[in-house]
Motif scaffolding. Sequence first.
Motif, PDB file in Angstrom:
ATOM      1  N   GLY A  54      35.087 -34.327  72.325  1.00 36.20           N
ATOM      2  CA  GLY A  54      34.676 -32.964  72.642  1.00 36.20           C
ATOM      3  C   GLY A  54      34.387 -32.703  74.096  1.00 36.20           C
ATOM      4  O   GLY A  54      33.803 -31.689  74.433  1.00 36.20           O
ATOM      5  N   ILE A  56      35.770 -32.916  78.395  1.00 38.56           N
ATOM      6  CA  ILE A  56      36.953 -32.938  79.245  1.00 38.56           C
ATOM      7  C   ILE A  56      36.748 -33.971  80.346  1.00 38.56           C
ATOM      8  O   ILE A  56      35.696 -34.021  80.979  1.00 38.56           O
TER       9      ILE A  56
ATOM     10  N   HIS B  89      31.596 -28.669  71.083  1.00 41.94           N
ATOM     11  CA  HIS B  89      31.709 -29.134  72.457  1.00 41.94           C
ATOM     12  C   HIS B  89      30.814 -28.318  73.364  1.00 41.94           C
ATOM     13  O   HIS B  89      30.400 -27.211  73.025  1.00 41.94           O
ATOM     14  N   ASN B  90      30.531 -28.875  74.498  1.00 42.73           N
ATOM     15  CA  ASN B  90      29.686 -28.229  75.481  1.00 42.73           C
ATOM     16  C   ASN B  90      30.475 -27.114  76.152  1.00 42.73           C
ATOM     17  O   ASN B  90      31.499 -27.351  76.761  1.00 42.73           O
ATOM     18  N   GLN B  93      31.835 -27.159  79.620  1.00 46.29           N
ATOM     19  CA  GLN B  93      32.914 -28.072  79.927  1.00 46.29           C
ATOM     20  C   GLN B  93      34.289 -27.478  79.699  1.00 46.29           C
ATOM     21  O   GLN B  93      35.270 -28.147  79.888  1.00 46.29           O
ATOM     22  N   THR B  94      34.355 -26.240  79.296  1.00 43.58           N
ATOM     23  CA  THR B  94      35.675 -25.643  79.166  1.00 43.58           C
ATOM     24  C   THR B  94      36.231 -25.454  80.566  1.00 43.58           C
ATOM     25  O   THR B  94      35.488 -25.475  81.540  1.00 43.58           O
ATOM     26  N   ILE B  95      37.518 -25.247  80.656  1.00 49.25           N
ATOM     27  CA  ILE B  95      38.120 -25.301  81.987  1.00 49.25           C
ATOM     28  C   ILE B  95      37.843 -24.054  82.804  1.00 49.25           C
ATOM     29  O   ILE B  95      38.199 -23.972  83.952  1.00 49.25           O
ATOM     30  N   SER B 144      39.304 -21.611  76.029  1.00 47.32           N
ATOM     31  CA  SER B 144      40.162 -22.583  76.696  1.00 47.32           C
ATOM     32  C   SER B 144      41.354 -21.924  77.395  1.00 47.32           C
ATOM     33  O   SER B 144      42.081 -22.589  78.105  1.00 47.32           O
TER      34      SER B 144
END
Lengths: 636, 461
Positions: A54, A56, B89-90, B93-95, B144
């Motif tokens: 989860g 990147i 997910h955090n 931390q997505t782009i 995303s």
Amino acid sequence: MLTNPLAINLKVGLEIHQQLATGTKLFCQCDCNENEEYTLVLSRSLRPAQSELGIIDPAALFEFKKIQSVKYHAANRTSCLVEADEEPPHHVNRDALESALIFSLALNSDIFDEIHVMRKIVIDGSNTGGFQRTMLISMGGFIEVNGKKTGVQSICLEEDAAKLISDNNNLREYGLDRLGIPLVEIALEPISGTPQEVMQLALGLGRILRASKRVARGIGSIRQDVNISIENGRVVEIKGVQKLEQLVKVIEYEVIRQHGLMIIANILKNERGIAEIRIDNRIVDVTDILRASSSKKILESLKDQNTVYKAIKIEGFAGILGYEPYDKIRLGKELSQIVRFYGIGGIFHSDELPGYGISKEDVDNIGKKLAIRSRADAFIIIGGILANVSSAIESLIQRLEVVLEGVPAETRAATQSGETVYIRPRPGSARMYPETDVAPIKVNNLLLDPLRQKIPRPIEEYITELISNYGLNKKLAEEIFDSQYLNLFGKIVSSTKISPTFIASKLTEDITNLERQGYDSSILTQERLIEIFNELDHGKIAKESVTLLYQMLMNHEIKDLNEFESGIETMTEHQLEEEINGILCKHLDTIREKGMNSMGMLMGRTMAVLRGRSDGQKINAILKRKLEQIVASEKQ
Amino acid sequence: MGSVEYKGKASELLIENDIKIGQSINIQTNNGKYSGILLPRYELFDDNHVVMKLRNGYNIGINLTKIRSIEKGSSDSQYGAYIVGKASHNVNQTIGRPNSDQAKVEGTLPKVALISTGGTIGSKIDYRTGGVTSVLSASDLYLSVPEISRYASVDTEVLLNEYSENLRPEHWTLMANKIIEKTSMGIYRGIILSHGTDTMHYSSAALSFALRNIPIPVILTGAQRSSDRPSSDAALNLIGATKFAIESEYSGVFVIMHADASDNLLACHLGTRVRKNHTSSRDAFESIDIKPVALINGENIKMQHNPTLELQRREDANYSSYKTSFDRHVILLKYYPGFEPAIISYLVQSGYKAIIFEGTGLGHVSNECIAQLKQAINSGVMIFMTSQCIWGRVNLNVYDTGRDLLGIGVVPLSDMTPETALVKTMWLLANNQHSGDIKRMMQENMCNEISSISPIQLDKK
């Protein structure tokens, strides 16, 4: 100049990547050959994706911010829809899997019962999918070189990456022919020792692989990565060392670079009492100030309306950015390498200013704008297109924030000259994702037992065999074993009547010498070498001509053997005698003095002129006959 | 997601040592000691192995017979919870995300609704099978692919989470009703439906009929490479769909996917004239017998000229009532050498109301079938003819066989694709009483599914 590596606790972990000689690729049935020309082109963009856990990966994010678009060149037979990432992978290449298992057995490594193919996220464009397929075969074990045991960390089977053709800031181009060629990756435990010891270890490991006769040979078929650390520093990964001599230089360079960074960190911490580096919002736009400068480079760049210049204040850093703890090791240089990745030429920093057309007044104005009050503060100037500058500043800040740690964890590339340059932050384990398109592979004794018979014997046995079978001396036997021409050597020996020692020395020492002089040996393909020795065997070219022939081919003076042979034929018997007469006349004094003992010297002089233009034995015979005549007539 | 628990011997060992999936573990084997996170076991695999993720990120399987001891690790992994699906997910931390400036102007951006139905476009690893499954929500997707926020303010909704091979006509009804609901809110410039690619062209045809006269564009899009990989085609497809949804002057149902193997050009196909023609490539979708209605290259949408198409402008749509039901009693049947004619009477007995044939060439089946077909027609079953050649038009006047088929009442469907013919029949059956009407309407062009002119040269891009 420095510094006993042992005193700073130098640790070097060796990781070799060896292409396997499988004929077809790891996940499809395409050929493993390289293309000279490509017929198809694709263009793609890659984006970071979340890992199985989860998150990147930082290295993936870094590459994403940098690269806009990737172009792939391909040709049929060496690439198919699998390489184009347009079709799921096929089954794992059985032969490649067996090779990896054999190496694991040979190195006493613990093979896993179920092998899971993973995707290692790499979005620099070198893989069309944005990941390299890799599987962990085994862990643990050891290798013994010169009586010293070194632990094995892991053995993986993976795909080779696409071949970089060009890299120009936002656009990268790759060839797909190399993508998917099976590679075995062997990582050894870090050792403390001299660079030479590390080189011996790499050589020893390479030999075990070559002894299996299951690996590809030739330039680029084996690559060493090295993980280097010194006391209190993080591990730096150096990629792409192609030759062993380069390995020694790279380690020596890293030792002073890393130790230099430690010295800088210590000065900041201990002498200047800096406990934390914070940049925050100490960044200002200095475009207008620099518009008034007299730097041609800056003024030229400002013709583009999108160009901006920014200055970053770093408290307490005066004198630090330009300081050289070792020759050419500077923090300023490290920072410049980072910004280059965003298409920015480099940085200016206050330690080198005024200078480069930036006047004292400009410097003062920048200082004012940054609210610099202390002489101890430094600043950096960086310029380019706004988006690039913003990304570059982000990376610069990240780097500056860890200056006090000394050596940050990062990935660097080895240069030809043996230095290293920054590529990206070190990736974490977050870059691993299961390859959902390939089912896990079970490994049991049914598979392993037959492979135990195929474990390569100790190297010494192969060398002894070469010595006894072909009458080679030990040095030559080792050289031919380590060269890319071992198989070719066997072929030529069995198909011609030429002496094995002669063949071996022409395939090793001669080619190596020419390479050292800067000639490109890749022009000497297997087919061409076979042709040369066949012609030699049939007396069409002279033994003495082989080296000259190599040289002329490598120098593009001739295209093929026909041109070379027709060059020889133009010299008639008569011309040959004339040439020799001329040489003898020049050395009459010596001949009178030394008589027949001058033969050696004369042969040398003659060959220097006639080498390759006629057969050596023939020259020798004529020379000898004429010399005898002269000596006899002198006596009379 | 199905069961990801261990079974049999492996399960006993784990229970005995009080170890759960996602926990950090240490395993001592005969040969070494391994630390990592216990992963779920694929349901379809044996119960002799324990699978773990090592600290270096690799997954491996260890045979139970080699395990000397297994114990919980000292610290619980921060990632374990993610694996068992208990943590998302955090978001940091997505782009990228629409930045705050963008958020302020969002109010002024046109609105688009993104309805997700599942498929590769939102898929990640499935621990049940080890393959991929659809799990990412439309809002995950939005995070995303932050570029979308340049063009539109997007509202997302998860309607279904199915691979498209699992979709049934009832799902088309569900999709159509949801789109109608969104459309009637009057705030959306267009609607995007993310969809598994396998049957996307059936859904696009179904929605074309069900949403006749819809005043805004409805765009189906998907991914041929799952969105859990950096090379996924999902992002570009979504960005293109968003652009088209906002900028298109035309309403109706469209499919937008890659036009070739590169990440540059997208093709916008008409819902009734598109087909998936490749198992795996990015440009698998092609317009049949016409050019794609538009090509999208970066910022540039270029409409293509197709002489026979009648696209509807947004302002010309006069919708009153939509018909969103489908009747499943239709079969799509491919004729092949050796085809058993008795199948036809079996289908009649089974209650099918219509058969769509994929005949050979111009639309033929062997003369052995004539008697059975005649019986079927007499008992009220409609027989329609399309061609398995996919490209081109059927014509039952050229050969004897064709004339015989015409003679007994087989209805040729011109250049309609077999899939569109199937869906159209299902739709007409559900919304009409008389087979005479249905046969007539099957031959009438309703949603550009039939064109009267076959162009000489067809640039497929």
